[in-house]
Design a protein around this motif. Structure first.
Motif, PDB file in Angstrom:
ATOM      1  N   HIS A 104      14.824  33.845   7.067  1.00 15.58           N
ATOM      2  CA  HIS A 104      15.586  32.189   7.333  1.00 15.58           C
ATOM      3  C   HIS A 104      14.986  31.413   7.976  1.00 15.58           C
ATOM      4  O   HIS A 104      14.589  30.220   7.957  1.00 15.58           O
ATOM      5  N   ARG A 105      13.643  32.033   8.639  1.00 18.18           N
ATOM      6  CA  ARG A 105      13.611  31.167   9.685  1.00 18.18           C
ATOM      7  C   ARG A 105      12.386  30.710   8.874  1.00 18.18           C
ATOM      8  O   ARG A 105      11.642  29.367   8.690  1.00 18.18           O
ATOM      9  N   LEU A 106      11.644  30.973   7.738  1.00 19.77           N
ATOM     10  CA  LEU A 106      10.215  31.116   7.019  1.00 19.77           C
ATOM     11  C   LEU A 106      10.884  30.192   5.761  1.00 19.77           C
ATOM     12  O   LEU A 106      10.951  29.250   6.030  1.00 19.77           O
ATOM     13  N   ILE A 107      12.376  30.690   5.713  1.00 15.37           N
ATOM     14  CA  ILE A 107      12.811  29.679   4.593  1.00 15.37           C
ATOM     15  C   ILE A 107      13.682  27.740   4.997  1.00 15.37           C
ATOM     16  O   ILE A 107      12.446  27.295   5.011  1.00 15.37           O
ATOM     17  N   GLY A 108      14.228  28.653   6.083  1.00 10.50           N
ATOM     18  CA  GLY A 108      14.305  26.852   7.228  1.00 10.50           C
ATOM     19  C   GLY A 108      13.061  26.254   7.400  1.00 10.50           C
ATOM     20  O   GLY A 108      13.375  24.734   6.388  1.00 10.50           O
ATOM     21  N   SER A 109      11.967  26.881   7.647  1.00  6.37           N
ATOM     22  CA  SER A 109      10.190  25.902   7.980  1.00  6.37           C
ATOM     23  C   SER A 109      10.793  25.289   6.069  1.00  6.37           C
ATOM     24  O   SER A 109      10.084  24.182   6.668  1.00  6.37           O
ATOM     25  N   LEU A 110       9.857  26.192   5.828  1.00 13.71           N
ATOM     26  CA  LEU A 110       9.626  25.447   4.523  1.00 13.71           C
ATOM     27  C   LEU A 110      10.645  24.180   3.754  1.00 13.71           C
ATOM     28  O   LEU A 110      10.251  23.477   3.204  1.00 13.71           O
ATOM     29  N   VAL A 111      11.713  24.727   3.693  1.00 10.94           N
ATOM     30  CA  VAL A 111      13.086  23.780   3.396  1.00 10.94           C
ATOM     31  C   VAL A 111      12.797  22.105   4.767  1.00 10.94           C
ATOM     32  O   VAL A 111      13.094  21.859   3.025  1.00 10.94           O
ATOM     33  N   LEU A 112      12.341  21.978   5.391  1.00  7.48           N
ATOM     34  CA  LEU A 112      12.127  21.506   6.242  1.00  7.48           C
ATOM     35  C   LEU A 112      10.960  20.622   6.076  1.00  7.48           C
ATOM     36  O   LEU A 112      11.745  19.144   6.111  1.00  7.48           O
ATOM     37  N   GLY A 113       9.985  21.310   5.919  1.00 12.08           N
ATOM     38  CA  GLY A 113       8.628  20.636   5.440  1.00 12.08           C
ATOM     39  C   GLY A 113       8.823  19.430   4.380  1.00 12.08           C
ATOM     40  O   GLY A 113       8.567  18.472   5.180  1.00 12.08           O
ATOM     41  N   VAL A 114       9.486  21.247   2.761  1.00 10.02           N
ATOM     42  CA  VAL A 114       9.365  20.011   2.188  1.00 10.02           C
ATOM     43  C   VAL A 114       9.964  18.828   1.603  1.00 10.02           C
ATOM     44  O   VAL A 114       9.664  18.082   1.308  1.00 10.02           O
ATOM     45  N   LEU A 172      14.317  21.289  -3.371  1.00  6.02           N
ATOM     46  CA  LEU A 172      14.956  22.215  -2.586  1.00  6.02           C
ATOM     47  C   LEU A 172      14.683  23.460  -3.261  1.00  6.02           C
ATOM     48  O   LEU A 172      14.821  24.584  -2.379  1.00  6.02           O
ATOM     49  N   GLY A 173      16.113  23.196  -3.773  1.00  4.10           N
ATOM     50  CA  GLY A 173      17.133  24.591  -4.254  1.00  4.10           C
ATOM     51  C   GLY A 173      15.740  25.353  -5.013  1.00  4.10           C
ATOM     52  O   GLY A 173      15.796  27.070  -4.840  1.00  4.10           O
ATOM     53  N   VAL A 174      14.805  25.225  -5.510  1.00  9.37           N
ATOM     54  CA  VAL A 174      13.808  26.095  -6.049  1.00  9.37           C
ATOM     55  C   VAL A 174      12.888  25.990  -5.400  1.00  9.37           C
ATOM     56  O   VAL A 174      12.599  27.534  -5.277  1.00  9.37           O
ATOM     57  N   VAL A 175      12.273  25.518  -4.312  1.00  6.93           N
ATOM     58  CA  VAL A 175      11.286  26.242  -3.124  1.00  6.93           C
ATOM     59  C   VAL A 175      12.304  27.529  -2.084  1.00  6.93           C
ATOM     60  O   VAL A 175      12.323  28.254  -2.035  1.00  6.93           O
ATOM     61  N   VAL A 176      13.916  26.875  -2.073  1.00  5.14           N
ATOM     62  CA  VAL A 176      14.106  27.809  -2.022  1.00  5.14           C
ATOM     63  C   VAL A 176      14.145  29.633  -2.340  1.00  5.14           C
ATOM     64  O   VAL A 176      13.930  30.356  -1.646  1.00  5.14           O
TER      65      VAL A 176
END
Ligand code: G6P
Length: 772
Positions: A5-15, A173-177
């Motif tokens: 969750h942390r990893l994906i959350g950080s990615l979503v926030l960054g992107v 964001l959907g694709v990134v997640v």
């Protein structure tokens, strides 16, 4: 929060953040462009109105201006038009313009730049009105024309753009997640799950029973570190269990931990310094990269576990061709390479020094002098000179390493360093110095043929303690000192006094490190047999093994003759018994050793030609260096091990074989001329010169009833376990630490005074032989 969750959350926030910044920038640009378009349109209309007014000549007729501009407005896309006179008061205004627009247009006209237009947007209800003001110069009485357009479309288009961007962002964001989830699952969650399962197995079943983590696994590097850690823990646990068992049984077996505690109790945290010619780890170039090799040496076999237990520094000759590539600027490196526990300090010798000191004086002179094996010693003055210089070099290295240690404890090893104890002791009288002579010491008559016997004896008597494997060697040494050197010998206390300094002479039978429960070999003896059969390319009912450096003291030719006689006498053993001889080529810089290698190969070939068949050889001779891991399956597979030295200080192969026989079976055929024969009475003791006896011993070993084999092996295993190398080191170090050493202040570092080749008339070294 879970890692994924942390990893994906950080990615979503960054992107998301990056996309937002870009979207904002993009929309702002578009908005600016729309306003610029609108401003351009307004400017064009002002020009057009200007020209209309000029052409119509209406400008002077102020009362007609409102009608003219209204007509113009109706034709154009403008919402309104305002003309300002020279006093910047409205000269004509189209109707229905809101107050806010009029006020803003007036303010713009008042502050208009001289050279260009100015514009702004005014909100009027749900409309946006673009108010543009432009200076005019060619219309008499008029100075500014202001045109008003409906700019609501700009807001609408901007809002549309934000909507589009939001949709795009959501898709992104959907694709990134989705991608991140797949990546996290495949790259982390699954490998972590596999590694966790592997760790659990490791913890449950131990390092010996679990296959290594698969190749290509992301945590593979971590796994090898963990495996080391687990092995250390296992051996620590095994040692602790062993200690507990021993305490319980009131037993006297020594372990690495017990030695460590013993040394710490005797010398505190002060490091131990060990000097030997042969280094424990050699780096040799192998396809361009340095490869670690553990040399074939009884001395290394014995001392390595001691250094691991006590830490400290091992000073040795750096003889590998890649040794210099891996040391620091002080010629040091920490070893063992895979799990460093102590320091190795390498000493460098030139080729000439090595030839004179090692090949020449040590191995062509002292080695045959001390071993009764019928090879004449060769004494060259030039070799002895190199020997002196090399001893000085090693002394310098030891003194350098020990300079910050008070009362350093120095353990000098072997016949390469007879002069070293005196050199160290003269520079550091506070040091406690022992020399352990790993080879036999002959009787005074035999030793007396050495032209430099007095100097060698004097060098040795620089030590506080001189150790040998057996009491017989101690007796010979004291006898040699008594006859060869001016000194007082005391046979009751086994000491020699020279220059008012006392040297103790004691036997310390060396040994190997007993394997602990918990560090059992990974294979059974049946598996080991399979390994051996694969390696020798055939199978048989009984296997014999010999493991030696190819040295004339080892009695290899005699062993082969014994085997030949065995097959001659009992031909029903043909094709049923194979003797595997592992022979590590040794000291090949010396002609005698090269000849011997040749002779040994010829002898094996001759016997094989006599008895062998296409599918079977009586003797499988493998002349290459083997590491202990490679040798162990041979020990474990062999029904009989033969040690037939013509003369040997101790011989650790005999003890290694016994300790490798964990299943309690196997027979040792052992030469009566080894130090080991004094301890391993349950071996079949033979005279290797007696071919008939040797042949009989092979037969007896094969035919010995299993109960007798097991009983003998059990007694030998107990003897070696109890008298292992930790006990050896404990008594040597303990004995040295307990000696009273009077320590006058240290003089300047000594050097051998002369570079002149010493002669037999020189006599022993006196204090005057050393210069500051
Ligand atoms: C004997 C000596 C050791 C020596 C070993 C191997 O065991 O006592 O000092 O290291 O042989 O010989 P090498 O000449 O190869 O060191």
């Amino acid at each position: 929060m879970r890692l994924s969750h942390r990893l994906i959350g950080s990615l979503v926030l960054g992107v998301g953040l990056v996309s937002l910044i870009f979207a904002w920038n993009d929309i702002r640009g578009r908005e600016r462009q729309l306003r610029a378009d609108m401003a351009g349109r307004a400017t064009a209309e002002v020009r057009s109105l200007d020209q209309t007014l000029v052409a119509a000549g209406e400008a002077g007729r102020r009362e007609r201006l409102p009608a003219t501009v209204e007509k113009f407005r109706a034709r154009s896309q403008a919402v309104g038009v305002i003309l300002y006179d020279a006093a910047l008061q409205p000269a004509a205004t189209t109707p229905a313009l809101p107050e806010a627009v009029l006020a803003r247009a007036h303010a713009l006209a008042l502050n208009i730049p001289i050279d260009g237009p100015t514009a702004d947007i005014v909100h009027d209800g749900d409309r946006d009105l673009f108010v543009d003001a432009e200076p005019v110069t060619d219309l008499p009485g008029l100075t500014v024309i202001s045109i008003v357009h409906d700019a609501t479309s700009i807001r609408r288009q901007t809002a549309d753009a934000w909507r589009q961007q939001a949709v795009r962002l959501l898709i992104q964001l959907g694709v990134v997640v989705a991608v991140a989830m797949v990546l996290v699952r495949w790259s982390f969650i699954r490998p972590i799950a596999r590694t966790t399962a592997w760790l659990r197995e490791l913890r449950t079943y131990g390092s010996g029973a679990v296959a290594p983590l698969g190749v290509g696994e992301i945590f593979k590097p971590l796994a090898s570190e963990v495996t080391h850690l687990v092995r250390s823990l296992e051996s620590a646990r095994a040692a602790a269990q062993e200690e507990a068992r021993l305490r319980e049984a009131g037993d006297s077996v020594w372990t690495a931990e017990r030695l460590r505690a013993h040394v710490r109790e005797r010398i505190g945290t002060s490091p131990v310094f060990v000097v030997s010619n042969r280094e424990p780890y050699m780096h040799v170039r192998h396809g361009g990269t340095p490869k670690v090799v553990v040399p074939a040496s009884g001395l290394v076999t014995a001392l390595e576990p001691v250094l691991r237990a006590c830490a400290g520094t091992w000073v040795a000759h750096g003889s590998g061709d890649a040794d210099r590539d891996v040391v620091d600027t002080h010629s040091r490196l920490r070893v063992p390479p895979e799990q460093p526990e102590y320091m190795l300090r390498r000493v460098w010798l030139s080729k000439e020094e090595e030839e004179g000191y090692y090949d020449g004086f040590a191995n062509e002179g002292l080695w045959p002098l001390c071993h009764i094996a019928h090879t004449r010693p060769i004494f060259r003055t030039s070799d002895y000179s190199c020997y002196r210089e090399a001893n000085q070099k090693f002394a310098d290295a030891v003194l350098d390493e020990a300079r910050d240690t008070t009362r350093p404890l120095v353990l000098v090893q072997d016949y390469h360093f007879a002069l070293l104890p005196r050199l160290i002791k003269s520079a550091r009288p506070d040091a406690r110095v022992a020399i352990f002579w790993h080879i036999p010491w002959p009787n005074p008559e035999a030793f007396g043929i050495c032209p430099w016997q007095s100097e060698l004896l004097d060098g040795l008597l620089g030590a506080d303690l001189v150790g040998f494997h057996t009491q017989a060697h101690c007796n010979n040494f004291l006898d040699t000192v008594e006859r060869g050197l001016e000194s007082q010998t005391d046979w009751e206390h086994f000491t020699a006094r020279r220059h008012n300094r006392l040297t103790h002479v004691r036997p310390f039978p060396i040994s190997v490190a007993a394997r602990h429960a918990g560090t059992r070999a990974a294979t059974t003896s049946d598996e080991a047999r399979e390994t051996v059969f694969r390696q020798i390319g055939g199978s048989c009912e009984w296997i014999g093994v010999g493991v030696d450096r190819v040295d004339y003291t080892k009695g290899l030719i005699e062993r082969f003759r014994g085997l030949e006689r065995f097959f001659e006498k009992w031909s029903h053993y043909l094709r049923r018994f194979t003797f595997v001889q592992i022979g590590a080529p040794s000291r090949t810089g010396i002609g005698r050793y090269r000849e011997l290698l040749h002779d040994v190969q010829n002898e094996a070939a001759r016997i094989n030609a006599r008895f062998g068949t296409a599918a079977w050889k009586p003797i499988v001779l493998v002349t290459r260096h083997h590491g202990y891991d490679e040798i162990e399956p041979f020990y474990r597979a062999a029904d009989v091990c033969a040690v037939t030295s013509l003369h040997d200080g101790m011989n650790l192969v005999a003890k290694e074989y016994v300790m490798a026989r964990e299943e309690g079976d196997g027979v040792l055929v052992l030469s009566q001329f080894t130090g080991a024969a004094r301890e391993l009475n349950d071996a079949l003791i033979v005279n290797p010169y007696d071919t008939e006896q040797l042949a009989d011993a092979f037969r007896r070993a094969i035919e010995m009833p299993v109960t007798e084999r097991r009983a003998r092996m059990e007694r030998m295993r107990r003897a070696v376990s109890e008298h292992n190398v930790y006990r050896w080191a404990a008594s040597l170090i303990g004995g040295l630490a307990d000696l009273r050493v009077d320590a006058p202040p240290a003089p300047a570092r000594p050097r051998l005074a002369t570079t002149r080749r010493p002669t037999v008339d020189d006599g022993p070294l006196a204090e005057s032989d050393f210069v500051a």
